[in-house]
Design a protein around this motif. Structure first.
Motif, PDB file in Angstrom:
ATOM      1  N   UNK A  80       0.787  -1.314   0.126  1.00  0.00           N
ATOM      2  CA  UNK A  80      -0.037  -0.021   0.014  1.00  0.00           C
ATOM      3  C   UNK A  80       0.839   1.260  -0.148  1.00  0.00           C
ATOM      4  N   UNK A  81       1.958   1.247   0.878  1.00  0.00           N
ATOM      5  CA  UNK A  81       2.739   2.544   0.708  1.00  0.00           C
ATOM      6  C   UNK A  81       3.534   2.732  -0.595  1.00  0.00           C
ATOM      7  N   UNK A  82       3.827   1.613  -1.103  1.00  0.00           N
ATOM      8  CA  UNK A  82       4.502   1.642  -2.575  1.00  0.00           C
ATOM      9  C   UNK A  82       3.655   2.379  -3.342  1.00  0.00           C
ATOM     10  N   UNK A 133      13.471   3.185  -0.454  1.00  0.00           N
ATOM     11  CA  UNK A 133      14.412   4.377  -0.042  1.00  0.00           C
ATOM     12  C   UNK A 133      13.642   5.560   0.106  1.00  0.00           C
ATOM     13  N   UNK A 134      12.566   5.929  -0.395  1.00  0.00           N
ATOM     14  CA  UNK A 134      11.705   7.312   0.071  1.00  0.00           C
ATOM     15  C   UNK A 134      10.973   6.743   1.012  1.00  0.00           C
ATOM     16  N   UNK A 135      10.526   5.621   1.310  1.00  0.00           N
ATOM     17  CA  UNK A 135       9.635   5.271   2.697  1.00  0.00           C
ATOM     18  C   UNK A 135      10.679   5.630   3.902  1.00  0.00           C
ATOM     19  N   UNK A 136      12.107   5.003   4.003  1.00  0.00           N
ATOM     20  CA  UNK A 136      12.875   5.176   4.704  1.00  0.00           C
ATOM     21  C   UNK A 136      12.974   6.697   5.350  1.00  0.00           C
ATOM     22  N   UNK A 137      13.332   7.404   4.169  1.00  0.00           N
ATOM     23  CA  UNK A 137      13.781   8.916   4.419  1.00  0.00           C
ATOM     24  C   UNK A 137      12.404   9.791   4.894  1.00  0.00           C
ATOM     25  N   UNK A 138      11.306   9.415   4.314  1.00  0.00           N
ATOM     26  CA  UNK A 138       9.977  10.020   5.030  1.00  0.00           C
ATOM     27  C   UNK A 138       9.741   9.561   6.545  1.00  0.00           C
ATOM     28  N   UNK A 139       9.892   8.311   6.697  1.00  0.00           N
ATOM     29  CA  UNK A 139       9.736   7.615   8.074  1.00  0.00           C
ATOM     30  C   UNK A 139      10.481   8.249   8.885  1.00  0.00           C
ATOM     31  N   UNK A 140      11.974   8.517   8.520  1.00  0.00           N
ATOM     32  CA  UNK A 140      12.758   9.411   9.588  1.00  0.00           C
ATOM     33  C   UNK A 140      12.437  10.613   9.845  1.00  0.00           C
ATOM     34  N   UNK A 141      11.434  11.448   9.224  1.00  0.00           N
ATOM     35  CA  UNK A 141      10.730  12.540   9.579  1.00  0.00           C
ATOM     36  C   UNK A 141       9.553  12.364  10.733  1.00  0.00           C
ATOM     37  N   UNK A 163      22.136   2.319   2.770  1.00  0.00           N
ATOM     38  CA  UNK A 163      23.307   2.263   3.588  1.00  0.00           C
ATOM     39  C   UNK A 163      23.699   3.773   3.592  1.00  0.00           C
ATOM     40  N   UNK A 164      23.926   4.419   2.581  1.00  0.00           N
ATOM     41  CA  UNK A 164      24.157   5.833   2.462  1.00  0.00           C
ATOM     42  C   UNK A 164      23.503   6.926   3.289  1.00  0.00           C
ATOM     43  N   UNK A 165      22.184   6.745   3.484  1.00  0.00           N
ATOM     44  CA  UNK A 165      21.223   7.426   3.926  1.00  0.00           C
ATOM     45  C   UNK A 165      20.832   6.867   5.342  1.00  0.00           C
ATOM     46  N   UNK A 166      21.540   5.773   6.031  1.00  0.00           N
ATOM     47  CA  UNK A 166      21.569   5.645   7.408  1.00  0.00           C
ATOM     48  C   UNK A 166      22.538   6.081   8.365  1.00  0.00           C
ATOM     49  N   UNK A 167      22.177   6.347   9.378  1.00  0.00           N
ATOM     50  CA  UNK A 167      22.756   7.175  10.358  1.00  0.00           C
ATOM     51  C   UNK A 167      23.909   6.110  11.089  1.00  0.00           C
ATOM     52  N   UNK A 168      23.311   4.870  11.302  1.00  0.00           N
ATOM     53  CA  UNK A 168      24.009   3.793  12.052  1.00  0.00           C
ATOM     54  C   UNK A 168      24.073   2.830  10.926  1.00  0.00           C
ATOM     55  N   UNK A 169      25.271   1.938  10.930  1.00  0.00           N
ATOM     56  CA  UNK A 169      24.922   0.731  10.203  1.00  0.00           C
ATOM     57  C   UNK A 169      25.469  -0.321  11.322  1.00  0.00           C
TER      58      UNK A 169
END
Length: 283
Positions: A80-82, A133-141, A163-169
């Motif tokens: 649904x989110x996609x 990718x978009x889901x993770x970025x929006x969820x981070x808000x 991985x590039x958009x992550x704060x911790x790996x």
């Protein structure tokens, strides 16, 4: 706000998903934060059995956070989110409409795509993978912490962007010396300041214990661990993980083996929080 991504070095079993579940559940109970788990698998989703019984109406949890009466169509998660992401209509506030709630206002989950027969030569699967990718970025808000269980089924370009958009790996390994050597010889993540090594299904009696693994990787900080625990593994198959962590808080016997398990999960959670604070100070 922080994105914490758990990754595997290879197809070998490292306990990656179970380590994520343990740490995310602990943080959601012990810290005043709103957290989201995102699974990216297209296979049988282990996270589902950790939290949810096999029925559409979820069990009402009356833990320390009050009742949760939310029910959701089990097919309305990432699929649904996609669709909303493709239409450029996803906002942070909308995400919770597509999650499954573990603890109200504390922990929610988005399960991976169901393993359905793909159409259009696999186009549907590809699109859902790209939408993460978009889901993770929006969820981070919207969430204090977003825990991503990064699966090897995603193509390398998408994995790299996440991985590039992550704060911790969190780079997961087992105590197999061959796998440990493989990580050291061929893993660029080791060179990133935001990478933490974690040993899943940990056995403290192995010669490849946390201290020796840290020495092998020449790590200044400690290697984190999530030990193997029988009750935890049983709970993970019976939607019992939330209740297990709530009950462990009540144990007073210091010799209880479950206290040791919870203590290592606590240490791992604190290690992640410390790393986040350290990175932000140095920014």
């Amino acid at each position: 706000m922080a994105v914490i991504t758990f990754v595997n070095n290879s197809l070998e079993e490292t306990g990656k998903t179970m380590s994520l579940v343990a740490i995310a559940t602990y943080m959601s109970i012990e810290y005043n934060s709103k957290n989201l788990i995102i699974s990216t698998t297209n296979k049988e989703d282990k996270i589902n059995s950790c939290y949810f019984e096999e029925k559409k109406a979820k069990k009402i949890r009356r833990g320390i956070f009050g009742e949760n009466r939310k029910t959701i169509d089990t097919e309305s998660g990432i699929e649904g989110i996609a669709k909303i992401v493709r239409a450029n209509k996803l906002t942070p506030e909308m995400i919770t409409n597509y999650t499954k709630v573990v603890f109200k206002d504390r922990l929610e989950v988005i399960l991976g795509a169901e393993n359905k027969e793909k159409i259009n030569n696999g186009l549907e699967e590809k699109e859902i993978a790209e939408e993460y990718i978009d889901l993770i970025n929006v969820a981070n808000m919207q969430y204090d912490k977003v825990f991503v269980d990064l699966d090897l089924n995603l193509n390398e370009n998408i994995r790299q962007k996440i991985i590039e958009n992550s704060d911790i790996i969190i780079l997961n390994t087992n105590q197999n010396l061959r796998n440990i050597k493989k990580i050291k010889e061929n893993n660029e993540l080791l060179n990133l300041s935001k990478t933490i090594i974690l040993i899943g299904r940990y056995d403290k009696f192995s010669k490849n214990n946390a201290k020796n693994v840290a020495r092998y990787f020449e790590q200044r900080g400690q290697v984190l661990t999530v030990p193997y625990n029988t009750l935890f593994m049983e709970a993970a198959n019976e939607a019992g993980v939330p209740d297990l962590f709530l009950n462990v808080r009540k144990i007073s016997d210091p010799e209880d083996r479950n206290i040791s398990f919870a203590g290592e999960v606590k240490r791992a959670a604190e290690g992640i929080i410390y790393k986040l604070q350290e990175l932000r100070i140095n920014m």
